[in-house]
Design a protein around this motif. Structure first.
Motif, PDB file in Angstrom:
ATOM      1  N   ARG A 105       0.814  -1.223   0.000  1.00  0.00           N
ATOM      2  CA  ARG A 105       0.000   0.000   0.000  1.00  0.00           C
ATOM      3  C   ARG A 105       0.845   1.270   0.000  1.00  0.00           C
ATOM      4  NH1 ARG A 105      -3.774  -0.900   4.421  1.00  0.00           N
ATOM      5  NH2 ARG A 105      -4.885  -2.196   2.908  1.00  0.00           N
ATOM      6  N   THR A 106       1.986   1.235   0.683  1.00  0.00           N
ATOM      7  CA  THR A 106       2.815   2.440   0.796  1.00  0.00           C
ATOM      8  C   THR A 106       3.978   2.458  -0.199  1.00  0.00           C
ATOM      9  OG1 THR A 106       4.197   1.400   2.504  1.00  0.00           O
ATOM     10  CG2 THR A 106       2.272   2.654   3.251  1.00  0.00           C
ATOM     11  N   LEU A 107       4.018   1.503  -1.117  1.00  0.00           N
ATOM     12  CA  LEU A 107       5.106   1.411  -2.094  1.00  0.00           C
ATOM     13  C   LEU A 107       5.081   2.619  -3.038  1.00  0.00           C
ATOM     14  CD1 LEU A 107       7.350  -0.184  -3.602  1.00  0.00           C
ATOM     15  CD2 LEU A 107       5.531  -1.421  -4.785  1.00  0.00           C
ATOM     16  N   PRO A 108       6.182   3.376  -3.148  1.00  0.00           N
ATOM     17  CA  PRO A 108       6.205   4.519  -4.069  1.00  0.00           C
ATOM     18  C   PRO A 108       6.090   4.074  -5.528  1.00  0.00           C
ATOM     19  CG  PRO A 108       7.992   4.682  -2.469  1.00  0.00           C
ATOM     20  CD  PRO A 108       7.418   3.307  -2.345  1.00  0.00           C
ATOM     21  N   VAL A 109       5.229   4.754  -6.286  1.00  0.00           N
ATOM     22  CA  VAL A 109       5.010   4.434  -7.700  1.00  0.00           C
ATOM     23  C   VAL A 109       5.148   5.712  -8.522  1.00  0.00           C
ATOM     24  CG1 VAL A 109       3.366   3.608  -9.432  1.00  0.00           C
ATOM     25  CG2 VAL A 109       3.446   2.519  -7.180  1.00  0.00           C
ATOM     26  N   ILE A 110       6.002   5.660  -9.547  1.00  0.00           N
ATOM     27  CA  ILE A 110       6.112   6.750 -10.517  1.00  0.00           C
ATOM     28  C   ILE A 110       5.579   6.241 -11.845  1.00  0.00           C
ATOM     29  CG2 ILE A 110       7.660   8.303 -11.769  1.00  0.00           C
ATOM     30  CD1 ILE A 110       9.570   8.173  -9.404  1.00  0.00           C
ATOM     31  N   MET A 111       4.567   6.904 -12.377  1.00  0.00           N
ATOM     32  CA  MET A 111       3.961   6.495 -13.642  1.00  0.00           C
ATOM     33  C   MET A 111       4.750   7.086 -14.802  1.00  0.00           C
ATOM     34  SD  MET A 111       1.159   4.694 -14.456  1.00  0.00           S
ATOM     35  CE  MET A 111      -0.185   4.995 -13.309  1.00  0.00           C
ATOM     36  N   LEU A 112       5.096   6.241 -15.773  1.00  0.00           N
ATOM     37  CA  LEU A 112       5.783   6.675 -16.986  1.00  0.00           C
ATOM     38  C   LEU A 112       4.812   6.551 -18.150  1.00  0.00           C
ATOM     39  CD1 LEU A 112       9.115   4.626 -16.644  1.00  0.00           C
ATOM     40  CD2 LEU A 112       8.621   6.905 -15.742  1.00  0.00           C
ATOM     41  N   THR A 113       4.630   7.626 -18.915  1.00  0.00           N
ATOM     42  CA  THR A 113       3.666   7.534 -20.005  1.00  0.00           C
ATOM     43  C   THR A 113       3.917   8.584 -21.067  1.00  0.00           C
ATOM     44  OG1 THR A 113       1.310   7.602 -20.557  1.00  0.00           O
ATOM     45  CG2 THR A 113       2.049   8.995 -18.757  1.00  0.00           C
ATOM     46  N   TYR A 124       4.349  11.417 -11.653  1.00  0.00           N
ATOM     47  CA  TYR A 124       3.947  11.168 -13.033  1.00  0.00           C
ATOM     48  C   TYR A 124       4.953  11.865 -13.917  1.00  0.00           C
ATOM     49  CZ  TYR A 124       0.511  11.025 -16.920  1.00  0.00           C
ATOM     50  OH  TYR A 124      -0.145  10.789 -18.097  1.00  0.00           O
ATOM     51  N   ILE A 125       5.564  11.134 -14.852  1.00  0.00           N
ATOM     52  CA  ILE A 125       6.555  11.757 -15.730  1.00  0.00           C
ATOM     53  C   ILE A 125       6.251  11.375 -17.172  1.00  0.00           C
ATOM     54  CG2 ILE A 125       8.244   9.899 -15.401  1.00  0.00           C
ATOM     55  CD1 ILE A 125      10.421  12.136 -15.497  1.00  0.00           C
ATOM     56  N   THR A 126       6.237  12.373 -18.037  1.00  0.00           N
ATOM     57  CA  THR A 126       5.821  12.171 -19.418  1.00  0.00           C
ATOM     58  C   THR A 126       7.028  11.898 -20.315  1.00  0.00           C
ATOM     59  OG1 THR A 126       3.996  13.714 -19.044  1.00  0.00           O
ATOM     60  CG2 THR A 126       4.527  13.191 -21.324  1.00  0.00           C
ATOM     61  N   LYS A 127       6.911  10.887 -21.169  1.00  0.00           N
ATOM     62  CA  LYS A 127       7.950  10.588 -22.155  1.00  0.00           C
ATOM     63  C   LYS A 127       7.891  11.632 -23.275  1.00  0.00           C
ATOM     64  CE  LYS A 127       7.140   5.609 -21.519  1.00  0.00           C
ATOM     65  NZ  LYS A 127       6.671   4.399 -22.200  1.00  0.00           N
ATOM     66  N   PRO A 128       9.049  12.022 -23.850  1.00  0.00           N
ATOM     67  CA  PRO A 128      10.399  11.649 -23.418  1.00  0.00           C
ATOM     68  C   PRO A 128      10.822  12.482 -22.215  1.00  0.00           C
ATOM     69  CG  PRO A 128      10.524  13.122 -25.300  1.00  0.00           C
ATOM     70  CD  PRO A 128       9.051  12.879 -25.054  1.00  0.00           C
ATOM     71  N   PHE A 129      11.735  11.925 -21.423  1.00  0.00           N
ATOM     72  CA  PHE A 129      12.213  12.626 -20.230  1.00  0.00           C
ATOM     73  C   PHE A 129      13.712  12.408 -20.107  1.00  0.00           C
ATOM     74  CE2 PHE A 129      10.411   8.482 -19.168  1.00  0.00           C
ATOM     75  CZ  PHE A 129      11.525   7.815 -18.704  1.00  0.00           C
ATOM     76  N   SER A 130      14.362  13.241 -19.324  1.00  0.00           N
ATOM     77  CA  SER A 130      15.803  13.083 -19.120  1.00  0.00           C
ATOM     78  C   SER A 130      16.035  12.101 -17.980  1.00  0.00           C
ATOM     79  CB  SER A 130      16.458  14.421 -18.795  1.00  0.00           C
ATOM     80  OG  SER A 130      16.138  14.823 -17.479  1.00  0.00           O
ATOM     81  N   PRO A 131      17.037  11.219 -18.103  1.00  0.00           N
ATOM     82  CA  PRO A 131      17.338  10.284 -17.014  1.00  0.00           C
ATOM     83  C   PRO A 131      17.632  10.992 -15.699  1.00  0.00           C
ATOM     84  CG  PRO A 131      18.466   9.607 -19.026  1.00  0.00           C
ATOM     85  CD  PRO A 131      17.859  10.957 -19.296  1.00  0.00           C
TER      86      PRO A 131
END
Length: 225
Positions: free
Chosen positions: A70-78, A97-104
């Motif tokens: 439940r507390t696991l951090p999740v970053i959405m890539l899309t 939430y991070i939108t493609k393309p993105f910098s590493p």
């Protein structure tokens, strides 16, 4: 954990994350991701929206419904950058939430940020491995109840190793994590501080908890000759 079905992007993410000292595992579809999350209990999940079998949105919902994740951090890539899509992703339980393309470098900064939020330093926080304990609030280290006196660099080095037990880190990874990216220090300096740390930690008849991995680096482990 990287949950992504585009192999070139997985390769890019894995390279950059491992360069920063992260251990990386992968899943290429939603079903595999849920199985691995239950088994591996990762520190953070980079989750693609569009996945085979089970969508990223549904994976995120199931992560939030499970008491163990439940507390696991999740970053959405899309690739979906519309505001409505971002809101939907965040409403499904994503932390960022991070939108493609993105910098590493931006992605890694966000990974570190969600991990800090998930595990903030608190007054009573401590770290431990085997009989070694570190009280972060009091800035004290003990082994088997015996006080261990460390210099500031050895303390930071031990803290980093305690936060990642069993993982092998190269000298360069330890330099980046402990000394920082903007400070030039010879890689061999790490060896000097590891020797000091060992000398402080290991009393007579005590097992060396720092393992040297030839041609690779160092790990906090129950070392064997």
């Amino acid at each position: 954990m990287i949950v992504e079905d585009e192999a070139p992007l997985v390769t890019l993410l894995k390279y950059n994350l491992e360069k920063e000292g992260f251990g990386v595992c992968e899943a290429t579809d939603g079903e595999e991701a849920l199985v691995q999350i239950a088994e591996r209990k990762p520190d953070v999940v980079l989750l693609d929206w569009m996945l085979p079998l089970v969508s990223g949105i549904e994976v995120c919902r199931q992560i939030r419904r499970s008491p163990t994740s439940r507390t696991l951090p999740v970053i959405m890539l899309t690739a979906r950058g519309e505001e409505a899509d971002k809101i939907r992703g965040l409403n499904s339980g994503a932390d960022d939430y991070i939108t493609k393309p993105f910098s590493p470098s931006e992605l890694i900064a966000r990974v570190r940020a969600v991990m800090r939020r998930a595990k903030p330093d608190s007054a009573g926080e401590s770290l431990g491995f085997a009989d070694v304990s570190m009280d972060l609030a009091a800035h004290r280290v003990t082994r088997g109840g015996r006080p261990i006196h460390l210099g500031p660099t050895e303390f930071r080095l031990l803290r980093f190793l305690l936060e990642h037990p069993g993982r092998v880190f190269s000298r360069e990874q330890l330099l980046d994590a402990v000394w920082g990216h903007d400070v030039y220090v010879e890689p061999r300096t790490v060896d000097v501080h590891i020797r000091r740390l060992r000398k402080a930690l290991n009393g007579p008849n005590e097992m060396d908890v720092i393992r040297t991995v030839r041609s690779a680096g160092y790990a906090l482990d129950e070392a064997r000759d």
